[in-house]
Design a protein around this motif. Structure first.
Motif, PDB file in Angstrom:
ATOM      1  N   GLY A 279       0.817  -1.208   0.000  1.00 45.33           N
ATOM      2  CA  GLY A 279       0.000   0.000   0.000  1.00 45.33           C
ATOM      3  C   GLY A 279       0.846   1.251   0.000  1.00 45.33           C
ATOM      4  O   GLY A 279       2.048   1.227  -0.292  1.00 45.33           O
ATOM      5  N   THR A 280       0.203   2.362   0.327  1.00 49.67           N
ATOM      6  CA  THR A 280       0.860   3.668   0.345  1.00 49.67           C
ATOM      7  C   THR A 280       1.286   4.019   1.766  1.00 49.67           C
ATOM      8  O   THR A 280       1.047   3.267   2.712  1.00 49.67           O
ATOM      9  CB  THR A 280      -0.088   4.767  -0.162  1.00 49.67           C
ATOM     10  N   THR A 281       1.894   5.194   1.904  1.00 53.13           N
ATOM     11  CA  THR A 281       2.269   5.687   3.232  1.00 53.13           C
ATOM     12  C   THR A 281       1.149   6.497   3.885  1.00 53.13           C
ATOM     13  O   THR A 281       1.365   7.132   4.916  1.00 53.13           O
ATOM     14  CB  THR A 281       3.544   6.533   3.157  1.00 53.13           C
ATOM     15  N   GLY A 282      -0.041   6.502   3.288  1.00 50.45           N
ATOM     16  CA  GLY A 282      -1.219   6.945   4.012  1.00 50.45           C
ATOM     17  C   GLY A 282      -1.782   8.312   3.729  1.00 50.45           C
ATOM     18  O   GLY A 282      -2.733   8.735   4.394  1.00 50.45           O
ATOM     19  N   TYR A 283      -1.270   9.029   2.709  1.00 50.07           N
ATOM     20  CA  TYR A 283      -1.830  10.349   2.442  1.00 50.07           C
ATOM     21  C   TYR A 283      -3.263  10.268   1.931  1.00 50.07           C
ATOM     22  O   TYR A 283      -4.051  11.199   2.135  1.00 50.07           O
ATOM     23  CB  TYR A 283      -0.956  11.099   1.444  1.00 50.07           C
ATOM     24  N   ASP A 284      -3.618   9.175   1.264  1.00 47.95           N
ATOM     25  CA  ASP A 284      -4.994   9.010   0.814  1.00 47.95           C
ATOM     26  C   ASP A 284      -5.940   8.884   2.002  1.00 47.95           C
ATOM     27  O   ASP A 284      -7.019   9.488   2.025  1.00 47.95           O
ATOM     28  CB  ASP A 284      -5.108   7.794  -0.120  1.00 47.95           C
ATOM     29  N   ALA A 285      -5.526   8.138   3.016  1.00 48.48           N
ATOM     30  CA  ALA A 285      -6.344   8.027   4.221  1.00 48.48           C
ATOM     31  C   ALA A 285      -6.421   9.352   4.963  1.00 48.48           C
ATOM     32  O   ALA A 285      -7.481   9.738   5.489  1.00 48.48           O
ATOM     33  CB  ALA A 285      -5.778   6.941   5.134  1.00 48.48           C
ATOM     34  N   LEU A 286      -5.306  10.079   5.020  1.00 43.10           N
ATOM     35  CA  LEU A 286      -5.270  11.378   5.691  1.00 43.10           C
ATOM     36  C   LEU A 286      -6.339  12.307   5.124  1.00 43.10           C
ATOM     37  O   LEU A 286      -7.074  12.967   5.877  1.00 43.10           O
ATOM     38  CB  LEU A 286      -3.878  11.974   5.524  1.00 43.10           C
ATOM     39  N   ALA A 287      -6.426  12.376   3.797  1.00 44.57           N
ATOM     40  CA  ALA A 287      -7.391  13.276   3.168  1.00 44.57           C
ATOM     41  C   ALA A 287      -8.820  12.863   3.485  1.00 44.57           C
ATOM     42  O   ALA A 287      -9.682  13.709   3.762  1.00 44.57           O
ATOM     43  CB  ALA A 287      -7.163  13.309   1.661  1.00 44.57           C
ATOM     44  N   MET A 288      -9.073  11.571   3.430  1.00 46.29           N
ATOM     45  CA  MET A 288     -10.433  11.093   3.688  1.00 46.29           C
ATOM     46  C   MET A 288     -10.856  11.316   5.135  1.00 46.29           C
ATOM     47  O   MET A 288     -11.958  11.782   5.416  1.00 46.29           O
ATOM     48  CB  MET A 288     -10.521   9.606   3.343  1.00 46.29           C
ATOM     49  N   VAL A 289      -9.977  10.992   6.062  1.00 44.15           N
ATOM     50  CA  VAL A 289     -10.329  11.134   7.478  1.00 44.15           C
ATOM     51  C   VAL A 289     -10.503  12.602   7.839  1.00 44.15           C
ATOM     52  O   VAL A 289     -11.497  12.989   8.476  1.00 44.15           O
ATOM     53  CB  VAL A 289      -9.255  10.481   8.366  1.00 44.15           C
ATOM     54  N   GLY A 290      -9.560  13.442   7.448  1.00 47.52           N
ATOM     55  CA  GLY A 290      -9.673  14.859   7.778  1.00 47.52           C
ATOM     56  C   GLY A 290     -10.912  15.501   7.193  1.00 47.52           C
ATOM     57  O   GLY A 290     -11.553  16.348   7.830  1.00 47.52           O
ATOM     58  N   GLY A 291     -11.281  15.091   5.992  1.00 49.45           N
ATOM     59  CA  GLY A 291     -12.450  15.681   5.345  1.00 49.45           C
ATOM     60  C   GLY A 291     -13.751  15.411   6.057  1.00 49.45           C
ATOM     61  O   GLY A 291     -14.718  16.175   5.911  1.00 49.45           O
ATOM     62  N   LEU A 292     -13.804  14.330   6.839  1.00 47.69           N
ATOM     63  CA  LEU A 292     -15.027  14.010   7.582  1.00 47.69           C
ATOM     64  C   LEU A 292     -15.430  15.117   8.549  1.00 47.69           C
ATOM     65  O   LEU A 292     -16.611  15.257   8.883  1.00 47.69           O
ATOM     66  CB  LEU A 292     -14.825  12.720   8.390  1.00 47.69           C
TER      67      LEU A 292
END
Length: 768
Positions: A279-292
């Motif tokens: 997988g990635t180092t998590g920037y995709d998750a960062l954007a999704m979680v913060g946007g909530l």
């Protein structure tokens, strides 16, 4: 996927001043916190004094400034004693050359030129003549300061080798006989003959597509992996490589059991290529979680405010096209020239213009099969719309770019990634300041918030395809820490109050760049209280990165003085200081609520959660080097001991509530991974159900509050409830037991804005 990926990692910025022995000294704390793996910054020998390690100069040994091999062995023994694993960061794309004698391979290339056994290590265009080194002052007489000392050329602190048989005569004459030429630092962006990392002349690109170079630069890391001394590898900047897919296939073959994650920044809607990685180092998750935690309904208000402050509506598309064109034609002009030379069938200036337009129009960092052709077609269409006069040149180079065997087609993607990074991430993010909580690596400032349904779709897909991908909220590359972004998200619930306040401040303490002024005030409110010197350092860097009113290459003293004057007024003007303090204090409690919510979600969603050093307490770090500041682990160790003694802190005590959330969640994940094997959204029922996000990971249930001010305006949770399993579950943060069924949220979230529910036995183990 490796047989056993990490349960959770903790990132430590190992560096001179906090070396491998110091890192070994915090392993008891990390073990108590609940992580399974230490995750370090690069360990190989870096440029002397490097505070980050991404400028490796010798791939054959552990950095002596970190304690060397002996300290690594001591760290390994300490890790084994605590039954912790190790994840290391590697840097395949480039090497440090700022201090030439420190890099044996580079030194040999300077001395021997094409005849060096290391000549193929670096991505050098030898056909363009001598190797240009941009180290001189911007002065025609700069070479007068060159000296010949002990058989070497010296220019102030810089040292350079002398080729055999060329050392007779004065320094200028000797210099003119070398395989390299010292030139003004201003010529670097336009004329360099070696590929760099982005536009950094002191980081020279490596040719790891060559098996011999791969073997030489990875031998030590792979030896550690084969010996079981490294469990995971984080690959820095794969987009910069000539053949990322081939590189990763070779790396996976050499380290088949390693957990392998790549620093791949995905644009909105982009999928990670089908690489042999976890997988990635998590920037995709960062954007999704913060946007909530951002109120989508406020987008129009912030657009109106931004338009008012700037006197016009600024188009993100036009701005980024402009900044990407500037990156391609100025910062990366040398790389553009090299590419244009590969298309001799097109007049040189037209080839340069066409390639620059295509790079500026590329909507992702880099195209990969099978979607690469689609991105190239879209870029060709947009470039043609903007420059119809280049139609023939665009068609000619696009045909070449479609051929994966064509050298132009292989090198062009290395340019698009650099153009995106420098044009958007490092420039436009500092200019388009409508709402800077969104101006983050991996995020898109035009995507104002994430609805819960969209997050659930993302998490479900992650569970299916990338269950061992890293998740994160803060890294050494984030522009603002997770807690600053969480506090700024509160402003989306107060658009009217923010608009009124920031207009007042900008009139009272004007700055001749309204877009940057808006960034400044948002940053100050998000980080307040922040030490004066830290804010001064941040705004100077940010303004130069924006390159609108000042820049790194040509600083504007008058503007920068005005900028620093505004910062000083924040501290020295009593009324301004009081207003800033009052607003920051007013939004901080809701910011804490957001911080706990996004942290719990990140730690429990599908993936391997990483905690960046120090962020288990409230953290108001800004862009590096601010986010690499020393961490007080003694304070954290003592606070964790108090929590383990039964203390249950209120939310407003120095981050102890966040430490409670982090430690209990990580301990549960480590002790009971079977509770985190699936993903199912959990629905709330009632009039304010939009204010809760909940999901079941296969036995562990996450509950988090979102948009807390809107919830308060609605009168609280009212009759909103959550459907829990019929068996008894326990909240790890409060110790309360729930019998299942419809559970009122005003009961479940009475003490904290978050809850983590687990079967009784598992919850009790994690709490101990």
């Amino acid at each position: 996927m490796p047989a056993t990926p990490p349960k959770a990692t903790y990132r430590v910025q190992v560096r001179p001043g906090f070396d491998l022995d110091a890192t070994a000294g915090i392993l008891d704390y990390l073990n108590d916190l609940g992580v399974s793996h230490l995750y370090t910054a690069p360990l190989l020998t870096a440029t002397p004094g490097s505070q980050h390690g991404y400028d490796v100069v010798d791939h054959r040994e552990v950095n002596p400034e970190l304690g060397g091999e002996a300290a690594r062995q001591r760290l390994l023994r300490a890790l084994r004693d605590k039954q912790l694993g190790l994840v290391v960061d590697i840097v395949p794309n480039h090497a440090g050359i700022a201090v030439a004698p420190a890099n044996p391979a580079w030194w040999d290339v300077l001395r021997r030129g094409r005849d060096s056994s290391y000549a193929d290590w670096f991505d050098i265009d030898w056909d363009r003549g001598r190797l240009l080194l941009p180290v001189l002052a911007d002065d025609p007489a700069a070479l007068d300061d060159l000296k010949l000392v002990d058989g070497e050329l010296r220019y102030h602190e810089h040292r350079f080798p002398v080729a055999d048989g060329t050392g007779d005569g004065d320094a200028r004459a000797v210099h003119d006989r070398q395989h390299y030429e010292l030139v003004s630092w201003r010529r670097g962006d336009a004329e360099l003959t070696y590929r760099r990392f982005f536009a950094i002349a002191t980081l020279a690109g490596l040719r790891v597509e060559d098996p011999a170079v791969f073997a030489a630069t990875h031998e030590l890391i792979l030896r550690w992996a084969a010996a079981g001394e490294v469990d995971g590898i984080r690959v820095d900047h794969p987009d910069g490589l000539r053949d990322p897919a081939g590189y990763l296939a070779r790396l996976r073959e050499a380290a088949p059991d390693a957990w392998l994650v790549v620093e791949k920044i995905l644009e909105y809607g982009e999928e990670l290529p089908d690489w042999p990685v976890d997988g990635t180092t998590g920037y995709d998750a960062l954007a999704m979680v913060g946007g909530l935690f951002i109120d989508i309904d406020a987008e129009g208000d912030f657009t109106v405010l931004d338009t008012h402050l700037n006197g016009k509506q600024i188009s993100w598309e036009d701005l980024t096209h402009s900044t990407k064109m500037a990156a391609a034609t100025r910062l990366l002009a040398a790389e553009l020239t090299r590419l244009a030379a590969l298309a001799p069938e097109v007049p040189t200036e037209q080839a340069r213009a066409a390639l620059a337009e295509l790079a500026a129009a590329f909507d992702v960092y880099r195209g990969y099969p099978p979607d690469g052709a689609r991105h190239l077609a879209a870029a060709r269409s947009e470039a043609g719309r903007r420059r119809p006069d280049l139609a023939r040149a665009l068609d000619a180079v696009t045909r070449r770019l479609r051929d994966p065997e064509d050298e132009l087609g292989q090198r062009f993607p290395q340019l698009t990634g650099a153009v995106m990074a420098k044009g958007v991430e490092d420039t436009a993010f500092y200019r388009w300041t409508r709402f800077v909580a969104l101006n983050e690596v991996g995020d898109n400032p035009t995507r104002f918030g994430v609805p819960p349904a969209e997050f659930h779709r993302f998490a479900t897909a992650q569970q299916v395809r990338w269950p061992a991908s890293m998740t994160t909220l803060s890294t050494h590359d984030t522009k603002r820490s997770e807690d600053i972004r969480a506090r700024l998200a509160v402003l989306s619930e107060l658009p009217g109050r923010w608009a009124e306040q920031v207009k007042t401040w900008m009139e009272y303490a004007p700055l001749p760049d309204p877009a940057f002024a808006h960034l400044l005030w948002q940053t100050a409110v998000g980080a307040w209280p922040i030490e004066r010197e830290r804010l001064h350092a941040y705004v100077e860097k940010a303004a130069r990165e924006a390159a609108a009113s000042t820049s790194w290459a040509d600083p504007d003293p008058a503007f920068e003085q005005a900028l620093h004057d505004v910062v000083d007024r924040m501290y020295d003007d009593p009324s301004l200081h009081d207003e800033l303090t009052e607003l920051a204090a007013a939004i901080t409690p809701a910011g804490w609520c957001n911080s706990l919510g996004q942290k719990l979600i990140q730690l429990t969603m599908p993936g391997v959660p990483d905690t960046y050093q120090g962020t288990e307490l409230w953290d108001n770090s800004l862009v590096d080097p601010d986010n690499r500041r020393p961490v007080d682990f003694d304070v954290r160790r003592e606070m964790l001991a108090r929590l383990d003694g039964g203390w249950r802190p209120p939310v407003d005590t120095d981050g102890a509530a966040k430490l409670l959330v982090v430690s209990r969640t990580l301990r549960l994940r480590r002790a009971h991974p079977e509770l985190f094997t699936t993903y199912r959204p959990v629905a709330a029922h009632g009039p304010v159900s939009r204010h809760v996000v909940a999901f079941d990971r296969g036995g562990a249930i996450t509950v988090a509050t979102r948009l807390p001010l809107g919830l308060a305006r609605a009168g609280g949770w009212c009759d909103t409830a959550l459907s829990l399993p019929v068996h008894e579950v326990k909240d790890l943060f409060t110790g309360r037991v729930y019998s299942g069924g419809e559970t009122p949220l005003d009961n479940l979230l009475a003490d904290y804005p978050v809850a983590l529910l687990a079967p009784l036995t598992a919850a009790e183990e994690a709490a101990s």
